[in-house]
Design an enzyme around this catalytic site. Structure first.
Site, mmCIF file in Angstrom:
data_model
loop_
_atom_site.group_PDB
_atom_site.id
_atom_site.type_symbol
_atom_site.label_atom_id
_atom_site.label_comp_id
_atom_site.label_asym_id
_atom_site.label_seq_id
_atom_site.Cartn_x
_atom_site.Cartn_y
_atom_site.Cartn_z
ATOM 1 C CD GLU A 1 33.894 -5.596 17.817
ATOM 2 O OE1 GLU A 1 32.891 -6.192 17.372
ATOM 3 O OE2 GLU A 1 34.829 -6.172 18.382
ATOM 4 C CB CYS B 1 25.678 -2.380 15.454
ATOM 5 S SG CYS B 1 26.005 -2.464 17.200
HETATM 6 P P1 NAD Z 1 31.278 5.705 10.748
HETATM 7 O O1 NAD Z 1 32.095 4.579 10.237
HETATM 8 O O2 NAD Z 1 30.766 6.701 9.803
HETATM 9 O O3 NAD Z 1 32.125 6.524 11.819
HETATM 10 C C1 NAD Z 1 32.768 5.900 12.906
HETATM 11 C C2 NAD Z 1 33.990 6.696 13.299
HETATM 12 O O4 NAD Z 1 34.941 6.646 12.249
HETATM 13 C C3 NAD Z 1 33.725 8.182 13.560
HETATM 14 O O5 NAD Z 1 34.451 8.568 14.699
HETATM 15 C C4 NAD Z 1 34.267 8.846 12.316
HETATM 16 O O6 NAD Z 1 34.724 10.154 12.561
HETATM 17 C C5 NAD Z 1 35.436 7.941 11.989
HETATM 18 N N1 NAD Z 1 35.912 8.001 10.605
HETATM 19 C C6 NAD Z 1 35.212 8.268 9.470
HETATM 20 N N2 NAD Z 1 36.015 8.218 8.395
HETATM 21 C C7 NAD Z 1 37.246 7.903 8.843
HETATM 22 C C8 NAD Z 1 38.497 7.680 8.216
HETATM 23 N N3 NAD Z 1 38.660 7.779 6.905
HETATM 24 N N4 NAD Z 1 39.554 7.344 8.989
HETATM 25 C C9 NAD Z 1 39.405 7.216 10.317
HETATM 26 N N5 NAD Z 1 38.258 7.423 10.969
HETATM 27 C C10 NAD Z 1 37.188 7.755 10.242
HETATM 28 O O7 NAD Z 1 30.104 5.040 11.589
HETATM 29 P P2 NAD Z 1 28.934 5.743 12.401
HETATM 30 O O8 NAD Z 1 27.954 6.324 11.459
HETATM 31 O O9 NAD Z 1 29.506 6.638 13.459
HETATM 32 O O10 NAD Z 1 28.298 4.483 13.163
HETATM 33 C C11 NAD Z 1 27.353 3.647 12.589
HETATM 34 C C12 NAD Z 1 27.956 2.325 12.189
HETATM 35 O O11 NAD Z 1 28.604 1.726 13.299
HETATM 36 C C13 NAD Z 1 26.918 1.311 11.745
HETATM 37 O O12 NAD Z 1 27.396 0.627 10.619
HETATM 38 C C14 NAD Z 1 26.813 0.363 12.940
HETATM 39 O O13 NAD Z 1 26.352 -0.921 12.623
HETATM 40 C C15 NAD Z 1 28.208 0.359 13.422
HETATM 41 N N6 NAD Z 1 28.287 -0.057 14.832
HETATM 42 C C16 NAD Z 1 28.780 -1.299 15.142
HETATM 43 C C17 NAD Z 1 28.845 -1.724 16.462
HETATM 44 C C18 NAD Z 1 29.386 -3.082 16.850
HETATM 45 O O14 NAD Z 1 29.662 -3.300 18.019
HETATM 46 N N7 NAD Z 1 29.562 -3.999 15.927
HETATM 47 C C19 NAD Z 1 28.394 -0.874 17.477
HETATM 48 C C20 NAD Z 1 27.895 0.381 17.125
HETATM 49 C C21 NAD Z 1 27.854 0.784 15.805
#
Ligand code: NAD
Length: 509
Positions: free
Chosen positions: A264, A298
């Site tokens: 997502e 998001c």
């Molecule tokens: P992010 O992608 O930076 O991090 C999300 C998670 O991924 C964290 O737990 C992080 O530690 C982990 N992560 C980072 N690098 C990784 C890797 N290489 N391998 C595995 N895991 C890894 O996102 P964020 O800054 O925490 O959240 C913001 C983003 O989330 C925005 O783009 C937002 O639109 C999106 N979002 C989407 C929804 C939805 O339902 N569509 C809901 C909330 C947030």
């Protein structure tokens, strides 16, 4: 809420190690989770799980899986109902942790806890619905169609809905009979630990959920690549989501299944304001959608598309309404715009604002100067006359930056609205039934809202999620969500007996 904030305050600064198999697992290293409203304040010292610990968590989840798979679904659902009950009792306290750790204003923090409760209730009930096998029996033949869990699920969550998203993905995995590893976002690790506390308090068996705090880039690969992982449930940014999707497709030595990845991702959501829109409602709806939780949703509105004839009036009113928002630390009851999540986000958003000055006319720039030594504050910014193809109108910023675009007519507005690679949320303010009908048909996003704000989807009532680059997977809080965590099986039995079964034990009659 005042009491809860006061009660939580002296608890800041504690340590939160991983919990695997029901046991805390000390780590060699830790990292600090800071209060973005007051960056000197350490909310918690978080265990920084190692790759070895990530592998141990997977092994424990694999061992626990068969017994959990064979546990009565009603019993599994019952753990969720009890978790919901407990969260209701701890509602303000859990919200207070979010105010401190994620800079969520009180009301938004409360909404996140409420959403977590809803996920537990809804997925619990959904499991009860799915637990009854579908029968298609005919004389002489019985046919049963039913669902089985997949195995070990790795849950990787973002920080912006720190409890709700982690809770939703994890409870969906667990109630369907999978075992799960919760990897919270670094910035919201303490809230992840609080959720784990809830699961432990309701007696969820040790190996069923592991709590694995750590750095995504460090332990992420070990979790994603492991051949014993059946599924990865991810919510977060597009870059990481696409990476996980690619890695999940790779078959590793010893792996006997194809991994499933749910992702997502982000949005570049637009609201169209029609010529006959109710301006009071539209201005309020756009402001709430764009600047609620400082645009870090998001679902947030980051583009507003104005029909030519209302453009100038709307912009003037939008600017005044935005000016009235109070920038303050999240615990302040009057706060409407709190801090952004951390130093990285702060720098990145400020740099985007600078760069955007070449892409649009800055019609409003709020001032966060008075709080600049206190925390990570970025005041709302509004740019007008932005071209639909500008990066300001195409790329997710995840901060309080709104692009205003002009449309000649509804055709043009729809073309702009649909003209990004995302398709998460969208909105329309209009009083024309004909235009409303047309936008319903042609504005292709996962969640479309007419004459209201475009954030704040409720579990079950507005199942949430998008398509295109906004993600793969079925909507969270919707009727198809749990189906992603299960494997359907069919068993057919020929029940027509031909003669007697030979009694191999009998030697003489
Ligand atoms: P992010 O992608 O930076 O991090 C999300 C998670 O991924 C964290 O737990 C992080 O530690 C982990 N992560 C980072 N690098 C990784 C890797 N290489 N391998 C595995 N895991 C890894 O996102 P964020 O800054 O925490 O959240 C913001 C983003 O989330 C925005 O783009 C937002 O639109 C999106 N979002 C989407 C929804 C939805 O339902 N569509 C809901 C909330 C947030």
């Amino acid at each position: 809420m005042d009491n809860a904030l006061a009660q939580v305050m002296p608890q800041l600064g504690r340590t939160y190690p991983p919990i695997v198999n029901g046991q805390t697992a000390p780590t060699a290293a830790t990292f600090d989770s800071l209060n973005p409203s007051h960056r000197q304040q350490i909310v918690g010292r978080c265990g920084r799980a190692s790759v070895e610990q990530a592998r141990e968590a997977i092994a424990a989840a694999k061992t626990a899986f068969p017994a959990w798979r064979d546990t009565d679904p009603a019993k599994r659902a019952d753990y969720l109902f009890r978790a919901a009950q407990l969260m209701r009792r701890r509602r303000f306290e859990l919200a207070a942790w979010q105010v401190y750790e994620c800079g969520k204003p009180r009301r938004e923090a409360d909404a996140d806890v409420a959403e977590s409760i809803d996920y537990c209730e809804f997925y619990g009930r959904e499991m009860l619905r799915l637990a009854t096998p579908r029968r298609r029996d005919v004389p002489g033949e019985e046919n049963s169609y039913f669902y089985e869990p997949r195995g070990v699920v790795v849950v990787i969550a973002p920080w912006n809905f720190p409890m709700a998203i982690l809770c939703g993905m994890t409870t969906a995995a667990v109630v369907t009979g999978n075992t799960a590893i919760m990897k919270p976002a670094e910035q919201s690790t303490v809230i992840g630990a609080k959720l784990m506390e809830v699961f432990q308090e309701v007696g969820l068996p040790g190996g069923v959920v592991a709590f694995l705090p750590g750095i995504g880039e460090e332990i992420g690969p070990a979790l994603i690549e492991h051949s014993d992982v059946a599924m990865i449930a991810f919510t977060g940014s597009r870059g990481v989501g696409l990476h996980i999707n690619r890695e999940a497709a790779e078959v590793r030595p010893g792996q006997q299944h194809i991994k499933r990845a749910l992702a997502e991702l982000g949005g570049k959501n637009a609201i169209i304001v029609d010529e006959d829109a109710d301006m009071d409602e539209a201005v309020q709806g756009v402001v709430a959608s764009a600047f609620g939780y400082v645009g870090q949703k998001c679902s947030a509105c980051s583009r507003v598309i104005l029909l030519e004839s209302v453009h100038d009036t709307f912009v003037a009113r939008l600017v005044e309404a935005t000016r009235s928002l109070k920038l303050a630390p999240a615990e302040d009851p009057g706060c409407s715009v709190g801090p952004v999540i951390d130093a990285d986000a702060h720098q990145r958003i400020l740099a985007t604002i600078e760069k955007s000055k070449g892409e649009g006319r800055l019609v409003y720039a709020g001032d966060a100067d008075s709080l600049k030594d206190e925390g990570y504050y970025v005041a709302p910014h509004i740019f007008a006359d932005v071209s639909p193809s500008a990066s300001l109108a195409q790329e997710e910023i995840f901060g309080p930056v709104l692009a205003v675009l002009r449309a000649r007519d509804l055709d043009h507005a729809l073309e702009i609205a649909n003209g990004t690679s995302y398709a998460l949320t969208g909105g329309l303010f209009s009083r024309s039934p004909e235009h409303i009908a047309r936008v319903k048909r042609e504005f292709r996003v996962g969640n479309l809202y007419i004459n209201r704000k475009i954030t704040g989807a409720l579990v079950d009532r507005q199942p949430f999620g998008g398509f295109k680059m906004s993600g793969i997977g079925s909507k969270a809080g919707g009727p198809d969500y749990l189906l992603q965590f299960v494997l359907p099986r069919t068993i057919t039995e020929n029940t027509l007996r031909r003669g007697f079964a030979p009694d191999v034990g009998a030697t003489e009659l």
